[in-house]
Design an enzyme around this catalytic site. Structure first.
Site, PDB file in Angstrom:
ATOM      1  CB  SER A 147      34.248  -3.381 -28.948  1.00  0.00           C
ATOM      2  OG  SER A 147      35.085  -3.252 -30.112  1.00  0.00           O
ATOM      3  CG  ASP A 240      33.549   3.019 -33.416  1.00  0.00           C
ATOM      4  OD1 ASP A 240      34.563   2.682 -33.723  1.00  0.00           O
ATOM      5  OD2 ASP A 240      32.653   2.407 -33.045  1.00  0.00           O
ATOM      6  CG  HIS A 270      35.385   1.491 -30.707  1.00  0.00           C
ATOM      7  ND1 HIS A 270      34.395   1.018 -31.356  1.00  0.00           N
ATOM      8  CD2 HIS A 270      36.167   0.407 -30.078  1.00  0.00           C
ATOM      9  CE1 HIS A 270      34.473  -0.382 -31.040  1.00  0.00           C
ATOM     10  NE2 HIS A 270      35.510  -0.564 -30.288  1.00  0.00           N
TER      11      HIS A 270
END
Length: 316
Positions: A147, A240, A270
């Site tokens: 991320s 995502d 995610h």
């Protein structure tokens, strides 16, 4: 699983950063397994903003030298910590047989961009200088992150290129937050109802880079060229919002001559790699470990035709 995550995860835009960190830490599920390491200890180094804490994981066994992965955790640049990703780092060290150096970088909004990137860069420099102390190979130091940590891994790779070093062996980008274009296909499809939301992503960027995002050390696609960057693994999740930007970054790396493995996990969302209780996570991790071993192989990319693009359907 998505419904449970949606119900249990706070609306990040409604809390001050310090309170948000406490809320998220308090809701972390207990772990059923924490891989044992030969050593796992915190080290304090001199960072750009003062003391910088690293956690060095050395797995069992005693090979002459192992590759080393400098890991930057996710959390929207605002939250998460060494502890939130401790199990993942241990699992990666054990499964791939690497030394992992996790970075407790400064968080936004108290420390806006590029503070976090500079901390991770400092950690890479320290790791190259000290890898041998932990049985690591200083010539095979990679960067990895999930991320926001994927963004930091990509931007640190650019910083190392522009600053003439240190040499980075690979960049491992796990559902990376590459840019701030909220109109991509995946943002339009999955921006609501899939745990990570467009609203949250806008807020993360406002916390991390409120005063401009023109620098390639904040948004890596601002770079004129990506040529000369380390070989890459780019992992995305289908459900995502940042999926499209990750895939586009992988394609641009390949177009600029960087050996790339692009791998999308269909049917997943995610952050799934750090949910070990999810039944689909273990097999996905096994695939990821194989990709990491491949990109860390010194022979990877030598033939000039290593770029690949794969999807993994999960049945989710």
């Amino acid at each position: 699983m998505l419904a449970a995550l949606e119900a249990g995860f706070p609306d990040v835009t409604q809390y001050p950063a310090a309170e948000l960190r406490e809320i998220i830490a308090s809701r972390r599920a207990p772990l059923t397994r924490t891989p044992d390491m030969r050593t796992a200890r915190d080290v304090v180094i001199d960072g750009p903003g003062g003391d910088l804490v690293l956690r060095v994981y050395v797995p069992h066994g005693d090979p002459a030298t192992r590759p080393v992965i400098v890991f930057a955790h996710g959390g929207g640049f605002v939250f998460c910590s060494l502890d939130s990703h401790d199990e993942f780092c241990r699992s990666m060290a054990e499964a791939v047989d690497v030394v992992v150096v996790a970075v407790d970088y400064r968080l936004a909004p108290e420390h806006p961009a590029p503070a976090a990137m500079e901390d991770v860069y400092a950690a890479v420099c320290w790791t190259v200088a000290n890898a041998a102390t932990y049985g690591g190979d200083p010539t095979r130091v990679a960067v990895a992150g999930d991320s926001a940590g994927g963004n930091l891994s990509a931007t640190v790779s650019l910083a190392a290129r522009e600053r003439g070093g240190p040499a980075i062996a690979a960049q491992i980008l796990l559902y990376p937050v590459i840019g701030d274009d909220f109109e991509t296909e995946s943002y339009q499809r999955y921006g609501v109802g899939y745990y990570n939301t467009t609203k949250a992503m806008r807020w993360y960027w406002e916390q991390y880079a409120p005063d401009g995002r023109d620098s390639e050390l904040v948004i890596p696609t601002r770079a004129t060229t990506l040529a000369g960057l380390p070989p890459a693994v780019v992992v995305t999740a289908e459900l995502d919002p940042p999926c499209t930007e990750g895939e586009e970054y992988a394609r641009r790396l390949a177009a600029d001559g960087v050996p790339v493995i692009e791998h999308r996990f269909d049917g997943l969302f995610h952050g799934f790699l750090t949910f070990p209780q999810l039944s689909l996570t273990a097999p996905a991790r096994q695939e990821l470990w194989q990709l990491i071993r491949r990109v860390l192989d010194p022979a990877f990319g030598a033939s000039g035709d290593e770029s690949s693009h794969t999807h993994a359907a999960t049945g989710a």
